[in-house]
Every structure is written in structure tokens, then in C-alpha cells.
Design a protein around this motif. Structure first.
Motif, PDB file in Angstrom:
ATOM      1  N   ARG A  91     -15.177 -41.080   6.572  1.00 37.02           N
ATOM      2  CA  ARG A  91     -13.767 -40.920   6.204  1.00 37.02           C
ATOM      3  C   ARG A  91     -13.620 -39.634   5.405  1.00 37.02           C
ATOM      4  NH1 ARG A  91     -12.130 -44.560   1.091  1.00 37.02           N
ATOM      5  NH2 ARG A  91     -13.852 -43.941  -0.209  1.00 37.02           N
ATOM      6  N   TRP A  92     -12.434 -39.096   5.442  1.00 39.22           N
ATOM      7  CA  TRP A  92     -12.124 -37.861   4.725  1.00 39.22           C
ATOM      8  C   TRP A  92     -11.596 -38.175   3.334  1.00 39.22           C
ATOM      9  CZ3 TRP A  92     -13.427 -33.138   6.169  1.00 39.22           C
ATOM     10  CH2 TRP A  92     -13.711 -32.888   7.510  1.00 39.22           C
ATOM     11  N   GLU A  93     -12.033 -37.382   2.369  1.00 41.21           N
ATOM     12  CA  GLU A  93     -11.495 -37.377   1.011  1.00 41.21           C
ATOM     13  C   GLU A  93     -11.243 -35.914   0.669  1.00 41.21           C
ATOM     14  OE1 GLU A  93     -14.364 -39.389  -1.449  1.00 41.21           O
ATOM     15  OE2 GLU A  93     -14.246 -41.221  -0.272  1.00 41.21           O
TER      16      GLU A  93
END
Length: 92
Positions: free
Chosen positions: A37-39
């Protein structure tokens, strides 16, 4: 814990670098059942026995994975795949 740490210089703009990271993550996810997932500009990876991140800077892609005991035998294969994917994406 076994660590894979790969840094690759690039001349991509931010959107191209993010697309490259997404391509790498999809491939690793498919081959090794890794969830990501992107942060912001950091993509985090996780699955049982592995965790890590891919950090995008204006000049570099930095992949760092920590492999648990069960995945240590696959370290070389995983690292080779990361190098191959990054070579292909950056040359792209």
C-alpha cells in the motif's frame, strides 16, 4: 532477519517513478504473494515473513525488505527479481 537493500538512481519524474514502483510491486505481489500500500511516496510491503518499503526520491528508488526465517531461502531469487525489474523499468 535477512535484509534485502537495493538502491537505484533514476532520472524519472515523480509520476514515472511512482508508476515504476507500482509495476514492481504488482509483479512482486503476483510472484511472492506480497501485499502493498502507498503512504505518500513510500510503498510498504507486508506478508507473513516479510515486511519492507520502497521509497521514491527525486533521484533514487530504494527498496528495503526484511525476510523472516521461512523466506530466507528465497532471498537470492527475490533480490534478483527486484534488480531485474528495476533495470527494466528505469531503462524503460
Amino acid at each position: 532477519m535477512s535484509v534485502i537493500d537495493v538502491r537505484r538512481s533514476h532520472a524519472l519524474d515523480q509520476a514515472q517513478a511512482r508508476d515504476a514502483a507500482e509495476t514492481l510491486a504488482r509483479d512482486l505481489s503476483r510472484q511472492f504473494d506480497v501485499h502493498y500500500r502507498w503512504e505518500g511516496d513510500v510503498m510498504t510491503f507486508k506478508r507473513s515473513g516479510v515486511k519492507g518499503a520502497l521509497n521514491i526520491t527525486p533521484a533514487e528508488l530504494h527498496v528495503r525488505l526484511e525476510l523472516g526465517l521461512m523466506l530466507r531461502p528465497f532471498k537470492s531469487r527475490i533480490e534478483q527479481e527486484i534488480h531485474a525489474q528495476l533495470d527494466q523499468i528505469i531503462a524503460g
